[in-house]
Design an enzyme around this catalytic site. Structure first.
Site, PDB file in Angstrom:
ATOM      1  CD  GLU A 263      57.249 -11.333 -13.162  1.00 46.54           C
ATOM      2  OE1 GLU A 263      57.935 -10.494 -13.755  1.00 46.54           O
ATOM      3  OE2 GLU A 263      57.455 -11.664 -11.983  1.00 46.54           O
ATOM      4  CE  LYS A 265      52.042 -15.859  -4.705  1.00 51.73           C
ATOM      5  NZ  LYS A 265      52.609 -17.115  -4.231  1.00 51.73           N
ATOM      6  NE  ARG A 270      61.413 -13.275  -2.812  1.00 58.70           N
ATOM      7  CZ  ARG A 270      60.649 -12.201  -2.634  1.00 58.70           C
ATOM      8  NH1 ARG A 270      59.519 -12.310  -1.971  1.00 58.70           N
ATOM      9  NH2 ARG A 270      61.018 -11.031  -3.110  1.00 58.70           N
ATOM     10  NE  ARG A 431      53.035  -8.764   4.082  1.00 60.10           N
ATOM     11  CZ  ARG A 431      53.445  -9.893   3.545  1.00 60.10           C
ATOM     12  NH1 ARG A 431      53.193 -10.154   2.286  1.00 60.10           N
ATOM     13  NH2 ARG A 431      54.123 -10.771   4.251  1.00 60.10           N
TER      14      ARG A 431
HETATM   15  P1  ATP Z   1      54.850 -13.458   1.681  1.00 64.48           P
HETATM   16  O1  ATP Z   1      56.103 -14.002   1.038  1.00 64.48           O
HETATM   17  O2  ATP Z   1      54.208 -12.384   0.855  1.00 64.48           O
HETATM   18  O3  ATP Z   1      55.005 -13.126   3.118  1.00 64.48           O
HETATM   19  P2  ATP Z   1      53.850 -16.087   1.626  1.00 64.48           P
HETATM   20  O4  ATP Z   1      55.109 -16.575   2.206  1.00 64.48           O
HETATM   21  O5  ATP Z   1      52.575 -16.657   2.122  1.00 64.48           O
HETATM   22  O6  ATP Z   1      53.743 -14.531   1.695  1.00 64.48           O
HETATM   23  P3  ATP Z   1      52.901 -16.121  -0.986  1.00 64.48           P
HETATM   24  O7  ATP Z   1      51.621 -15.574  -0.472  1.00 64.48           O
HETATM   25  O8  ATP Z   1      52.856 -17.443  -1.623  1.00 64.48           O
HETATM   26  O9  ATP Z   1      53.999 -16.247   0.084  1.00 64.48           O
HETATM   27  O10 ATP Z   1      53.476 -15.041  -2.044  1.00 64.48           O
HETATM   28  C1  ATP Z   1      54.714 -14.501  -2.129  1.00 64.48           C
HETATM   29  C2  ATP Z   1      55.749 -15.424  -2.760  1.00 64.48           C
HETATM   30  O11 ATP Z   1      55.465 -15.750  -4.117  1.00 64.48           O
HETATM   31  C3  ATP Z   1      57.104 -14.780  -2.920  1.00 64.48           C
HETATM   32  O12 ATP Z   1      57.799 -14.720  -1.704  1.00 64.48           O
HETATM   33  C4  ATP Z   1      57.797 -15.683  -3.925  1.00 64.48           C
HETATM   34  O13 ATP Z   1      58.374 -16.777  -3.266  1.00 64.48           O
HETATM   35  C5  ATP Z   1      56.662 -16.237  -4.737  1.00 64.48           C
HETATM   36  N1  ATP Z   1      56.698 -15.894  -6.174  1.00 64.48           N
HETATM   37  C6  ATP Z   1      56.409 -16.768  -7.170  1.00 64.48           C
HETATM   38  N2  ATP Z   1      56.483 -16.197  -8.368  1.00 64.48           N
HETATM   39  C7  ATP Z   1      56.842 -14.918  -8.172  1.00 64.48           C
HETATM   40  C8  ATP Z   1      57.074 -13.817  -9.046  1.00 64.48           C
HETATM   41  N3  ATP Z   1      56.935 -13.921 -10.366  1.00 64.48           N
HETATM   42  N4  ATP Z   1      57.428 -12.635  -8.485  1.00 64.48           N
HETATM   43  C9  ATP Z   1      57.562 -12.512  -7.144  1.00 64.48           C
HETATM   44  N5  ATP Z   1      57.350 -13.533  -6.272  1.00 64.48           N
HETATM   45  C10 ATP Z   1      56.989 -14.710  -6.769  1.00 64.48           C
END
Ligand code: ATP
Length: 598
Positions: A263, A265, A270, A431
């Protein structure tokens, strides 16, 4: 002592022990003892206070009284000048210790003597402290400073010096005993079930209802079984599912059983959206209530075809004229704006929904992802502001790589690769390997402009209705004598440019793609290659959507400009055949400055 209450002094004795210990085991033991002797009626309050709060974080009850105000209250409670309080505070650097020492010094003769023998002091109880702090936290608007100071003065007048130390630290947001949520869960398990093993049940309940005061009360009053039955409640955020990270497509597929839903990202914020009838709540990744930041998203969520649900999505800033996604920084502009209404207009957003965990009384977390997705599609009617996350079932690394590059070139951060097997439940608060994020650990930087040819256009919307919203731009291939697309540009045009463009392009308009244009994208309007514009972008990336340099760097992918913008320079001095060439773009791609990301 009234029934169902506890002396604050007793709580403070535990604080003293906790503050002094360096062992987590000892800390847990003190908490166990504290919870065992706390009457159930105030158990939640004791837990909140021990963490320096009044309510769970998602309710947003902020204590933090300004230091200056606190010092003023201390001065009044002790009966010394504010200057004196400030002087001591400067020396000690801790308003709690300042209060404690002043109380010790100036009340040496006894509290009654100090108050002129008139007042009778009441020993502080947990309930009174809690209620007073709540009054302080809730005081707002005109006269609220007086309410805060007076309430604090009244507490301090009845406090012993040691109590004053913790009271003042609590109101100023400096309690910091460092008691983590997980330590409290351990202590609750031991205190009420005798075994640490019950912690798993508590933890699960906590992921559905992250309110330690509530969990503790249910446990103490109704037992562990009641917690096992706990359900997601609309209006209370759940702990979000998190992803592991990998950077090799083959490895990702191996981990996910050879097949996954990849999907986009999205690079936004979020949001966990809850709805019950007309009421909508929005929670952030960290579970803060952010409903007031996004009144527009509240409305979009109400368009979903269900009265009761909890869904998850990413809110992304979009260009109102083209509907294209904008970088994350644009969304942050919106957060910083004081005037939400104005910000909504200037920085419109779209929500891309990617999961659903609850619908009309039914919890969906135990369902595999494909079934949850079915529920999500059933309630979603996609429009300009509500979309389902773009995704694709992928079975080989090459397709995964191509889809990844497509996501990047369209303004995403990469991909979220999700398991679609029978085990693909929604893992709250964990996680795990059911979701794997695939993002880059570097970013390239486009430092120079390019001159590209207008080969097509897309109708505008919103303010650009009646003119073009974006132009399809191409580079030149001298070898083949054709023009190949590299980007869709909708930014950087002034109102004047927009007014002028249709007239400027009119003479070149044709009703089909020009034979010298190679494009995988279908434009609304096609042109004979003629007009050259100067374009700059954030970076040059690979993309399977564009034909420029197709297969030169990677099989199946061409080059694209990410976040392209018109510089304002019309290159009427250039013929289309003098535009930037494919070869030049490859050179630029290879020599881009690479910045390593975290
Ligand atoms: P984490 O939330 O895993 O602790 P992080 O805050 O550094 O790490 P990222 O590494 O950017 O965040 O990756 C996770 C985030 O990606 C999710 O919390 C969500 O906000 C975002 N995201 C974007 N698109 C999607 C998607 N299609 N499905 C799930 N999450 C998504």
């Amino acid at each position: 002592m009234p029934e169902g209450d506890m002396l604050y002094r007793r709580l403070v004795e535990f604080y003293e022990k906790i503050e002094k210990t360096t062992s987590r085991i000892a800390m847990t033991e003190y908490l166990v003892a504290l919870f065992k002797e706390t009457p159930v009626e105030v158990l939640d309050k004791v837990i909140y206070l021990t963490q320096g709060k009044l309510r769970p974080d998602y309710e947003g009850v902020e204590l933090g009284v300004a230091e200056k105000l606190t010092l003023r209250a201390i001065a009044r409670a002790v009966g010394v000048s504010q200057g004196k309080v400030e002087e001591l505070y400067k020396k000690l650097g801790d308003p709690g210790l300042t209060a404690q020492q002043l109380l010790e010094k100036y009340r040496a003769g006894g509290l009654t003597a100090f108050l002129g023998g008139a007042a009778v002091t009441q020993p502080l109880t947990v309930r009174r402290v809690y209620d007073s702090l709540m009054k302080i936290a809730k005081a707002q608007g005109e006269g609220s400073q007086d309410v805060k100071v007076n309430t604090l003065v009244s507490l301090l007048r009845d406090a012993e010096p040691i109590e004053a130390k913790y009271l003042v630290r609590t109101v100023t947001g400096r309690l910091r005993l460092g008691v983590a949520d997980m330590t409290i869960l351990d202590a609750l398990a031991i205190a009420f079930t005798g075994k640490k093993a019950a912690r798993t049940v508590l933890e699960k309940a906590y992921t559905k209802h992250p309110d330690l005061g509530y969990i503790a009360t249910v446990l103490a009053r109704e037992g562990l079984d009641k917690l096992k039955e706990m359900k997601i409640q609309v209006g209370i955020p759940i702990l979000p599912m998190l992803a592991e990270r990998l950077s090799d497509p083959q490895e990702i597929l191996d981990k996910l059983g050879g097949k996954c839903l990849a999907e986009y990202k999205y690079d936004g914020e979020r949001v966990q959206a809850h709805r019950k009838g007309d009421k909508v709540w929005l929670f952030s990744r960290r579970l803060e209530n952010i409903t007031h930041h996004y009144p527009d998203v509240v409305e979009y969520v109400k368009r979903l075809k269900s009265d009761e649900f909890v869904v998850e999505g990413e809110v992304v800033a979009v260009d109102p004229n083209t509907g294209d996604m904008l970088p994350f920084q644009e969304l942050m502009h919106r957060r910083r704006k004081y005037d939400v209404e104005k910000a909504m207009e200037e920085y419109p957003v779209r929500i891309y929904l990617f999961d659903i965990v609850y619908r009309e009384g039914e919890e969906l977390i135990e369902l595999p992802l494909p079934e949850r997705k079915k529920h999500l599609s059933e309630i979603t009617a996609e429009d300009d502001h509500v979309r389902l996350a773009v995704g694709k079932i992928i079975v080989n690394p090459r397709d995964l790589m191509l889809f990844f590059e497509q996501a990047i070139s369209e303004g995403c951060e990469g991909l979220m690769c999700k398991s679609i097997g029978p085990e693909s439940i929604y893992q709250m608060g964990a996680r795990g390997w059911l979701w794997i994020k695939f993002k880059r650990d570097y970013r390239m930087e486009m430092t120079d402009t390019v001159d590209l040819v207008v080969v097509g256009a897309f109708y505008g919307r919103g303010k650009r209705a009646g003119t073009y919203g974006a132009l399809l731009m191409a580079a030149y291939s001298p070898e083949e004598d054709v023009f190949k697309t590299v980007c869709k540009v909708g930014s950087g045009f002034t109102d004047e440019d927009l007014a002028k463009l249709p007239g400027l392009l009119e003479p070149y308009k044709i009703d089909h793609r020009h034979p010298r244009v190679v494009s995988k994208i279908e434009a609304d309007v096609w042109f004979v290659p003629a007009i050259v514009l100067e374009i700059i972008g954030a970076e040059i990336t690979l993309s399977p959507l564009h034909t420029c340099c197709l297969n030169s760097i990677q099989e199946g992918a061409g080059l694209a400009i990410r976040f392209p913008r018109f510089t304002g320079r019309y290159r009427f001095d250039k013929k289309p055949e003098q535009a930037t060439t494919e070869r030049e773009l490859i050179e630029m791609y290879k020599s881009q400055k690479k910045t390593v990301l975290r």
